[in-house]
Design a protein around this motif. Structure first.
Motif, PDB file in Angstrom:
ATOM      1  N   LEU A   1      -5.981  -5.198 -17.348  1.00 16.63           N
ATOM      2  CA  LEU A   1      -4.943  -5.608 -16.047  1.00 16.63           C
ATOM      3  C   LEU A   1      -4.391  -4.204 -15.455  1.00 16.63           C
ATOM      4  O   LEU A   1      -3.707  -3.479 -16.070  1.00 16.63           O
ATOM      5  CB  LEU A   1      -3.770  -6.436 -16.523  1.00 16.63           C
ATOM      6  CG  LEU A   1      -2.927  -7.065 -15.520  1.00 16.63           C
ATOM      7  CD1 LEU A   1      -3.363  -7.979 -14.814  1.00 16.63           C
ATOM      8  CD2 LEU A   1      -1.888  -7.760 -16.391  1.00 16.63           C
ATOM      9  N   LEU A   2      -4.483  -4.373 -14.000  1.00 20.22           N
ATOM     10  CA  LEU A   2      -3.908  -3.280 -13.482  1.00 20.22           C
ATOM     11  C   LEU A   2      -2.832  -3.352 -12.824  1.00 20.22           C
ATOM     12  O   LEU A   2      -2.368  -4.694 -12.789  1.00 20.22           O
ATOM     13  CB  LEU A   2      -4.785  -2.889 -12.209  1.00 20.22           C
ATOM     14  CG  LEU A   2      -6.273  -2.158 -12.513  1.00 20.22           C
ATOM     15  CD1 LEU A   2      -6.809  -1.944 -11.346  1.00 20.22           C
ATOM     16  CD2 LEU A   2      -6.168  -1.041 -13.488  1.00 20.22           C
ATOM     17  N   SER A   3      -1.690  -2.540 -13.131  1.00 21.30           N
ATOM     18  CA  SER A   3      -0.278  -2.618 -12.546  1.00 21.30           C
ATOM     19  C   SER A   3      -0.577  -2.859 -10.910  1.00 21.30           C
ATOM     20  O   SER A   3      -1.412  -2.451 -10.160  1.00 21.30           O
ATOM     21  CB  SER A   3       0.514  -1.636 -12.774  1.00 21.30           C
ATOM     22  OG  SER A   3       0.136  -0.384 -12.142  1.00 21.30           O
ATOM     23  N   GLU A   4       0.683  -3.376 -10.463  1.00 19.57           N
ATOM     24  CA  GLU A   4       0.294  -3.870  -8.793  1.00 19.57           C
ATOM     25  C   GLU A   4       0.225  -2.545  -7.905  1.00 19.57           C
ATOM     26  O   GLU A   4      -0.186  -2.537  -6.997  1.00 19.57           O
ATOM     27  CB  GLU A   4       1.814  -4.549  -8.266  1.00 19.57           C
ATOM     28  CG  GLU A   4       1.631  -4.881  -6.974  1.00 19.57           C
ATOM     29  CD  GLU A   4       2.952  -5.538  -6.620  1.00 19.57           C
ATOM     30  OE1 GLU A   4       3.312  -5.827  -5.363  1.00 19.57           O
ATOM     31  OE2 GLU A   4       3.848  -6.180  -7.477  1.00 19.57           O
ATOM     32  N   HIS A   5       0.948  -1.340  -8.383  1.00 15.85           N
ATOM     33  CA  HIS A   5       0.743  -0.394  -7.606  1.00 15.85           C
ATOM     34  C   HIS A   5       0.013   1.002  -7.995  1.00 15.85           C
ATOM     35  O   HIS A   5       0.311   2.293  -8.060  1.00 15.85           O
ATOM     36  CB  HIS A   5       2.175   0.245  -7.476  1.00 15.85           C
ATOM     37  CG  HIS A   5       3.178  -0.691  -6.735  1.00 15.85           C
ATOM     38  ND1 HIS A   5       4.082  -1.599  -7.326  1.00 15.85           N
ATOM     39  CD2 HIS A   5       3.334  -1.253  -5.358  1.00 15.85           C
ATOM     40  CE1 HIS A   5       4.753  -2.474  -6.769  1.00 15.85           C
ATOM     41  NE2 HIS A   5       4.162  -2.108  -5.279  1.00 15.85           N
ATOM     42  N   CYS A   6      -0.874   0.480  -9.143  1.00 18.92           N
ATOM     43  CA  CYS A   6      -1.593   1.652  -9.847  1.00 18.92           C
ATOM     44  C   CYS A   6      -2.571   2.355  -8.981  1.00 18.92           C
ATOM     45  O   CYS A   6      -2.372   3.730  -8.962  1.00 18.92           O
ATOM     46  CB  CYS A   6      -2.461   1.004 -10.804  1.00 18.92           C
ATOM     47  SG  CYS A   6      -3.218   1.834 -12.092  1.00 18.92           S
ATOM     48  N   ALA A   7      -3.010   1.848  -7.665  1.00 17.97           N
ATOM     49  CA  ALA A   7      -3.560   2.648  -6.943  1.00 17.97           C
ATOM     50  C   ALA A   7      -2.837   2.919  -5.777  1.00 17.97           C
ATOM     51  O   ALA A   7      -3.470   3.198  -4.337  1.00 17.97           O
ATOM     52  CB  ALA A   7      -4.879   1.947  -6.527  1.00 17.97           C
ATOM     53  N   GLY A   8      -1.375   2.627  -5.781  1.00 20.99           N
ATOM     54  CA  GLY A   8      -0.899   2.756  -4.526  1.00 20.99           C
ATOM     55  C   GLY A   8      -0.408   4.426  -4.177  1.00 20.99           C
ATOM     56  O   GLY A   8      -0.934   5.539  -4.822  1.00 20.99           O
ATOM     57  N   GLN A   9       0.233   4.426  -2.935  1.00 21.80           N
ATOM     58  CA  GLN A   9       0.640   5.763  -2.491  1.00 21.80           C
ATOM     59  C   GLN A   9       2.012   5.790  -1.897  1.00 21.80           C
ATOM     60  O   GLN A   9       2.073   5.124  -0.916  1.00 21.80           O
ATOM     61  CB  GLN A   9      -0.425   6.311  -1.501  1.00 21.80           C
ATOM     62  CG  GLN A   9      -0.307   7.781  -1.102  1.00 21.80           C
ATOM     63  CD  GLN A   9      -0.852   8.738  -1.821  1.00 21.80           C
ATOM     64  OE1 GLN A   9      -1.941   8.395  -2.372  1.00 21.80           O
ATOM     65  NE2 GLN A   9      -0.143   9.949  -2.119  1.00 21.80           N
ATOM     66  N   HIS A  10       2.769   6.650  -2.413  1.00 22.26           N
ATOM     67  CA  HIS A  10       4.201   6.885  -1.699  1.00 22.26           C
ATOM     68  C   HIS A  10       4.549   8.409  -2.001  1.00 22.26           C
ATOM     69  O   HIS A  10       4.754   8.809  -3.094  1.00 22.26           O
ATOM     70  CB  HIS A  10       5.212   5.981  -2.352  1.00 22.26           C
ATOM     71  CG  HIS A  10       6.422   6.248  -1.916  1.00 22.26           C
ATOM     72  ND1 HIS A  10       7.011   5.642  -0.567  1.00 22.26           N
ATOM     73  CD2 HIS A  10       7.774   6.959  -2.276  1.00 22.26           C
ATOM     74  CE1 HIS A  10       8.127   6.138  -0.259  1.00 22.26           C
ATOM     75  NE2 HIS A  10       8.626   6.739  -1.383  1.00 22.26           N
ATOM     76  N   HIS A  11       4.209   9.000  -0.706  1.00 23.42           N
ATOM     77  CA  HIS A  11       4.442  10.693  -0.753  1.00 23.42           C
ATOM     78  C   HIS A  11       2.980  10.985  -1.944  1.00 23.42           C
ATOM     79  O   HIS A  11       2.001  10.491  -1.736  1.00 23.42           O
ATOM     80  CB  HIS A  11       5.660  11.124  -1.298  1.00 23.42           C
ATOM     81  CG  HIS A  11       6.648  10.540  -0.233  1.00 23.42           C
ATOM     82  ND1 HIS A  11       6.785  11.160   1.009  1.00 23.42           N
ATOM     83  CD2 HIS A  11       7.619   9.903  -0.459  1.00 23.42           C
ATOM     84  CE1 HIS A  11       7.826  10.482   1.586  1.00 23.42           C
ATOM     85  NE2 HIS A  11       8.487   9.832   0.902  1.00 23.42           N
ATOM     86  N   TYR A  12       3.476  11.847  -2.855  1.00 21.17           N
ATOM     87  CA  TYR A  12       2.532  12.122  -3.862  1.00 21.17           C
ATOM     88  C   TYR A  12       2.463  11.237  -4.942  1.00 21.17           C
ATOM     89  O   TYR A  12       1.690  11.647  -6.240  1.00 21.17           O
ATOM     90  CB  TYR A  12       2.322  13.576  -4.372  1.00 21.17           C
ATOM     91  CG  TYR A  12       3.728  14.192  -4.776  1.00 21.17           C
ATOM     92  CD1 TYR A  12       4.484  14.699  -3.776  1.00 21.17           C
ATOM     93  CD2 TYR A  12       3.855  13.960  -6.092  1.00 21.17           C
ATOM     94  CE1 TYR A  12       5.661  15.285  -4.546  1.00 21.17           C
ATOM     95  CE2 TYR A  12       5.331  14.808  -6.651  1.00 21.17           C
ATOM     96  CZ  TYR A  12       5.895  15.258  -5.830  1.00 21.17           C
ATOM     97  OH  TYR A  12       7.206  15.674  -6.063  1.00 21.17           O
ATOM     98  N   PHE A  13       3.247  10.271  -5.047  1.00 17.27           N
ATOM     99  CA  PHE A  13       3.453   9.323  -6.221  1.00 17.27           C
ATOM    100  C   PHE A  13       2.688   8.120  -6.070  1.00 17.27           C
ATOM    101  O   PHE A  13       2.198   7.827  -4.914  1.00 17.27           O
ATOM    102  CB  PHE A  13       4.977   8.851  -6.558  1.00 17.27           C
ATOM    103  CG  PHE A  13       5.822  10.068  -6.953  1.00 17.27           C
ATOM    104  CD1 PHE A  13       5.619  10.588  -8.205  1.00 17.27           C
ATOM    105  CD2 PHE A  13       6.721  10.577  -6.024  1.00 17.27           C
ATOM    106  CE1 PHE A  13       6.606  11.710  -8.581  1.00 17.27           C
ATOM    107  CE2 PHE A  13       7.533  11.511  -6.569  1.00 17.27           C
ATOM    108  CZ  PHE A  13       7.459  12.160  -7.849  1.00 17.27           C
ATOM    109  N   SER A  14       2.601   7.179  -6.941  1.00 17.31           N
ATOM    110  CA  SER A  14       1.847   5.963  -6.856  1.00 17.31           C
ATOM    111  C   SER A  14       2.616   4.658  -6.192  1.00 17.31           C
ATOM    112  O   SER A  14       1.924   3.741  -5.986  1.00 17.31           O
ATOM    113  CB  SER A  14       1.370   5.477  -8.343  1.00 17.31           C
ATOM    114  OG  SER A  14       2.349   5.107  -9.240  1.00 17.31           O
TER     115      SER A  14
END
Length: 85
Positions: free
Chosen positions: A44-57
């Protein structure tokens, strides 16, 4: 005093993957999922696992919520950090 030890993982157990720090490329996540599922686990992947906010997920709140979701999920037997953490 005896340390608390979790039960060993067994095939069919659910592993939660989250990225509580730096963003990670989707291809790396997909490869990890493929390898883990090949070993007989569910992922199960977290909702923001592949997210991008600046250099964070994700934002601080998104990353906190993702980690807390994994800890609160009744079926999750292990939490893996995709990167950092």
């Amino acid at each position: 005093m005896n340390p608390i030890q979790p039960s060993p993982l067994k095939q069919g157990d659910l592993i939660y993957i989250t990225a509580p720090a730096k963003a990670i490329e989707r291809a790396h996540i997909d490869l990890a999922v493929e390898l883990i599922e090949k070993e007989g686990f569910r992922v199960l992947l977290s909702e923001h696992c592949a997210g991008q906010h600046h250099y964070f997920s994700g934002t601080d709140e998104e990353r906190r919520m993702d980690l807390q979701t994994g800890m609160d999920h009744p079926d999750v037997k292990a939490i893996l950090c995709a990167r950092g953490g």
